[in-house]
Write a protein that holds these residues in place. Structure first.
Motif, PDB file in Angstrom:
ATOM      1  N   ASN A 464       0.805  -1.225   0.000  1.00 45.04           N
ATOM      2  CA  ASN A 464       0.000   0.000   0.000  1.00 45.04           C
ATOM      3  C   ASN A 464       0.839   1.277   0.000  1.00 45.04           C
ATOM      4  N   SER A 466       2.799   4.391  -1.423  1.00 46.84           N
ATOM      5  CA  SER A 466       2.539   5.190  -2.636  1.00 46.84           C
ATOM      6  C   SER A 466       3.817   5.469  -3.416  1.00 46.84           C
ATOM      7  N   ASP A 467       4.978   5.273  -2.772  1.00 42.85           N
ATOM      8  CA  ASP A 467       6.261   5.537  -3.418  1.00 42.85           C
ATOM      9  C   ASP A 467       7.297   4.533  -2.918  1.00 42.85           C
ATOM     10  N   ILE A 493       2.754   1.881  -8.907  1.00 45.16           N
ATOM     11  CA  ILE A 493       3.292   2.637  -7.777  1.00 45.16           C
ATOM     12  C   ILE A 493       4.471   3.458  -8.277  1.00 45.16           C
ATOM     13  N   HIS A 494       4.530   4.719  -7.883  1.00 50.65           N
ATOM     14  CA  HIS A 494       5.662   5.549  -8.270  1.00 50.65           C
ATOM     15  C   HIS A 494       6.936   5.030  -7.588  1.00 50.65           C
ATOM     16  N   LYS A 592      -2.179  -6.045  -5.424  1.00 53.62           N
ATOM     17  CA  LYS A 592      -2.979  -4.855  -5.729  1.00 53.62           C
ATOM     18  C   LYS A 592      -4.042  -5.122  -6.784  1.00 53.62           C
TER      19      LYS A 592
END
Length: 609
Positions: A464, A466-467, A493-494, A592
């Motif tokens: 989960n 984000s980076d 995801i970045h 995901k």
């Protein structure tokens, strides 16, 4: 990128075309369509989205006929939609097309002035109208196609059928791949080999500026003027089963697990233990030519560019030859300096990458020698290069490259050894020391794959986020880039890859308790410095995932999770540490719920610039 399938024979075309399109799904697409001809009438079905949508439409409204063309589209001109999907029709002419028509707006304006109206936003529809216009005057499909293509500027692979000529399929190429399959009483055209492999293994590869006319008498090859061209079929040894999932949940996972075999196949027959040398059967450059090289340019895109960066470390270290690495889309625009003693190495999994192919032509046009590392026999890049080192990864269906990448790394090791030997910088014993480690790699990759469950546990912890930040030093920096790319490609995801020592020059500002940092930590002379980078991350509450071949308390004290892999010599560690990068991205993406094999917006073979 887009996929073409065409068929003329004694069977119903629709099921054969749909099956072929399914085998081309790996190329990436956003819509699909089919056209078949029966009773002097062409029926077209098209659908936005996945191939299943087209199949549902065909169940409700089937099409019949033993002549047909099909297409999977990846949007270039016009949004993904049913109206922009191929095939496109004008009058009795129906066309599917890969590539980009650069002068389509000028042609569209000219055709409008002559009374043509258009339904789609695509450049492809222009071709159908052009052919229709010329057909009015000639009454012959082949003549009309040749005349239309003379007006077109850009890249194309086209397959065209006509209601007035129900036993003929015409296909041609310029800058986009097209393969002809020769069967028994039936013939095929397609963008790639897998589309036809369950029907025939006899393949004929069209060159730029060539055309094939498929009719009831067989196959007829010409150039775009009409001169006959002699072509010889090649027998493809891949089997259809090689392109199946083989019990794995995804093609990508299957291909990750195929790496021991792929590496062994790429090494097979190329190591001469007695002589302490390597043998590259298709390199086609003499030892004298290789020994006379003063500078090497390596040109590639995406994942292959990361392999090229590893190659720079290898070649400069072993062969002491200056190496420049270029992203292919930038190479020709910087007006590179190419002299007769400059060698350019192109790396491309598909051998059809448009930007890399353009770089090849730039280097050749300036008088330089070019060689290629490629996975696909007789692809455009392989054919146009002076020599080639084939990787033997076999078909790679998943869009995110795995086994193609690691076989490229092994091919680069072999090439570096060859250069070092001909330049007199590595003796037979020195070569044997590295080849001894090379032959152990397949087994060590098998051992690395045994950590799959441990990697999945780490993926659950950070799915989960984000980076992500990936750090590596020396020849591990490109693997950090590759790990970040894999995660971006399939999980969305970045992620960024950085040289570990550069972290404090900017990225350190991003570090907090929410940022996982993947650290590549081989047991080499930079180990202590990389551990100090880990300490900098931990001091700012960042989460450290250490990927190493040497587990000790110092690593454990400075990492939140530690993944331990087999050790080898430093030159080969990028191959081994690529495996956890692939598996981590894979498991996060699966957790995901993304489409692992066909991630959004991506294509397997990027054949437009």
């Amino acid at each position: 990128m887009c996929g073409i399938v065409g068929y003329l024979g004694h069977q119903q075309a629709s099921p054969i075309i749909v099956e072929g399109l399914r085998r081309l799904e790996y190329r990436g697409y956003d819509s699909a369509g089919i056209a078949t001809l029966a009773g002097g009438r062409i029926e077209i079905r098209r659908a936005q989205g996945k191939l299943i949508n087209l199949e549902n439409q065909l169940r409700e409204k089937p099409v019949v006929g033993s002549l047909g063309i099909g297409h999977t589209r990846w949007a270039t001109h016009g949004r993904p939609s049913e109206i922009n999907a191929h095939p496109h029709k004008a009058g009795g002419i129906v066309v599917v097309h890969n590539g980009i028509i650069e002068n389509y707006l000028d042609l569209k304006e000219s055709l409008r002035a002559r009374g043509h109206s258009f339904k789609s936003e695509t450049d492809t529809e222009i071709i159908s109208h052009l052919v229709e216009e010329h057909y009015k005057h000639s009454g012959d499909l082949v003549t009309a196609v040749r005349a239309a293509l003379k007006e077109v500027r850009g890249a194309y692979a086209v397959a065209i059928i006509c209601e007035q000529e129900p036993d003929k399929l015409v296909a041609a190429k310029l800058g986009s791949p097209l393969v002809v399959g020769q069967g028994q009483g039936e013939n095929f055209v397609a963008s790639d080999i897998p589309a036809m492999l369950s029907h025939t293994r006899e393949m004929i590869f069209l060159e730029d500026g060539e055309m094939v006319i498929v009719d009831g008498t067989g196959l007829h090859f010409t150039d775009l003027v009409g001169n006959p061209v002699q072509k010889t079929p090649k027998t493809i040894t891949w089997t259809p089963l090689m392109a199946e999932k083989g019990g794995y949940r995804h093609f990508m996972l299957k291909e990750i697990y195929e790496q021991p075999r792929a590496l062994a196949d790429t090494l097979a027959g190329r190591i001469r233990e007695e002589q302490g040398d390597v043998y590259l059967e298709d390199l086609a450059l003499s030892d004298e030519e290789l020994g006379g090289v003063a500078k090497l340019n390596i040109v590639a895109c995406g994942t292959s560019w990361h392999a090229a960066l590893v190659g720079k470390f290898l070649i400069e270290k072993l062969a002491r030859l200056p190496v420049e690495v270029d992203i292919a889309s930038e190479f020709r625009y910087r007006d590179p300096i190419i002299t007769p003693d400059t060698l350019t190495l192109l790396i491309s999994q598909s051998g059809e990458t448009a930007d890399t192919l353009a770089g090849l032509r730039e280097a050749k046009g300036k008088g330089g020698k070019v060689v290629a590392i490629c996975n696909v026999l007789d692809s455009s890049i392989a054919r146009e290069s002076h020599g080639v080192i084939y990787t033997h990864a076999g078909p790679e269906i998943g869009v995110a490259s795995t086994k193609a990448f690691t076989t490229q790394l092994v091919a680069l090791v072999l090439f570096a050894l060859k250069l070092a030997r001909v330049r007199g910088l590595l003796d037979a014993d020195g070569c044997r020391a590295l080849t001894d480690e090379l032959v152990k790699l397949p087994r060590k990759i098998e051992e690395a794959l045994e950590q799959d469950e441990a990697i999945e546990e780490v993926a659950r912890l950070y799915m989960n986020a984000s980076d992500f930040l990936y750090l590596g030093r020396g020849n591990q920096y490109p693997i950090a880039l590759e790990g970040a790319l894999k995660l971006k490609e399939i999980s969305y995801i970045h992620a960024e890859g950085y040289p570990a020592g550069e972290m404090k020059h900017g990225p350190i500002a991003l570090i907090d308790e929410n940022l996982p940092v993947v650290v590549l930590l081989p047991n080499n002379d930079t180990r202590e410095k990389v551990i100090s980078n880990m300490q900098e991350v931990r001091a700012r509450a960042g989460k450290v995932i250490a990927v190493t071949d040497h587990d000790d308390p110092l690593v454990r004290d400075n990492a939140d999770q530690v993944l331990v892999f087999p050790s080898t010599c430093d030159d080969l560690m990028p191959v081994i540490l690529s495996v956890p990068m692939q598996l981590l991205a894979y498991h996060i993406a699966v957790l995901k719920g993304t489409d692992v094999d066909q991630p959004r917006n991506l294509a397997k073979s990027v054949t437009v610039e």
